[in-house]
Design a protein around this motif. Structure first.
Motif, short mmCIF file in Angstrom:
data_model
loop_
_atom_site.label_atom_id
_atom_site.label_comp_id
_atom_site.label_asym_id
_atom_site.label_seq_id
_atom_site.Cartn_x
_atom_site.Cartn_y
_atom_site.Cartn_z
N MET A 116 55.64 59.91 37.25
CA MET A 116 54.32 59.55 37.71
C MET A 116 54.34 58.10 38.17
O MET A 116 55.13 57.30 37.69
N TYR A 117 53.45 57.80 39.09
CA TYR A 117 53.40 56.48 39.71
C TYR A 117 51.94 56.03 39.76
O TYR A 117 51.04 56.85 39.98
N ALA A 118 51.69 54.76 39.53
CA ALA A 118 50.32 54.23 39.54
C ALA A 118 50.17 53.12 40.56
O ALA A 118 51.10 52.34 40.78
N THR A 119 49.01 53.07 41.18
CA THR A 119 48.66 51.97 42.07
C THR A 119 47.26 51.49 41.68
O THR A 119 46.45 52.24 41.16
N SER A 120 47.01 50.21 41.92
CA SER A 120 45.67 49.69 41.69
C SER A 120 45.37 48.61 42.71
O SER A 120 46.28 48.01 43.30
N ALA A 121 44.10 48.39 42.91
CA ALA A 121 43.65 47.34 43.82
C ALA A 121 42.39 46.71 43.25
O ALA A 121 41.53 47.40 42.71
N ASP A 122 42.31 45.40 43.36
CA ASP A 122 41.09 44.68 43.02
C ASP A 122 40.32 44.43 44.31
O ASP A 122 40.92 44.06 45.33
N TRP A 123 39.02 44.66 44.25
CA TRP A 123 38.16 44.61 45.43
C TRP A 123 37.05 43.59 45.23
O TRP A 123 36.58 43.40 44.11
N SER A 124 36.63 42.96 46.32
CA SER A 124 35.43 42.13 46.29
C SER A 124 34.49 42.61 47.39
O SER A 124 34.94 43.16 48.41
N PHE A 125 33.20 42.42 47.19
CA PHE A 125 32.20 42.91 48.14
C PHE A 125 30.88 42.21 47.89
O PHE A 125 30.67 41.62 46.82
N ASP A 126 30.01 42.27 48.89
CA ASP A 126 28.67 41.71 48.75
C ASP A 126 27.72 42.70 48.08
O ASP A 126 26.81 42.32 47.37
N GLN A 127 27.97 43.99 48.33
CA GLN A 127 27.13 45.03 47.75
C GLN A 127 28.02 46.18 47.26
O GLN A 127 28.84 46.69 48.01
#
Length: 88
Positions: free
Chosen positions: A1-12
């Motif tokens: 198994m393999y995992a990926t992640s991402a941190d996101w920024s946004f105004d809304q």
């Protein structure tokens, strides 16, 4: 198994009451085993995906990261990925 992640920024923050079904179908179609989207503040979030393998993950990352970012006006601030070596 393999995992990926991402941190996101946004105004809304995205309205998942309207988008969850669409995102879930897209993630399943891309081959994700699990998908989580965690609001970490009023203007940040972390997405985490589990894939059957690295190849499947990398085939889907453009859709998952680039297309989702453009569609929702989000910016990725950090990513990470790797083999899952333990868990339950």
């Amino acid at each position: 198994m393999y995992a990926t992640s991402a941190d996101w920024s946004f105004d809304q923050a995205p309205d998942f009451s309207k988008q969850q079904a669409e995102f879930t179908l897209a993630m399943k179609a891309a081959g994700a085993v699990n998908w989580y989207y965690v609001l970490t503040s009023d203007n940040t979030a972390r997405s985490m995906m589990v894939w059957p393998d690295k190849e499947t993950a990398h085939k889907a990352l453009k859709m998952v990261r680039d297309d989702a970012a453009a569609q929702n006006n989000h910016t990725i601030t950090m990513t990470c990925e790797g083999e899952i070596v333990a868990g339950f």
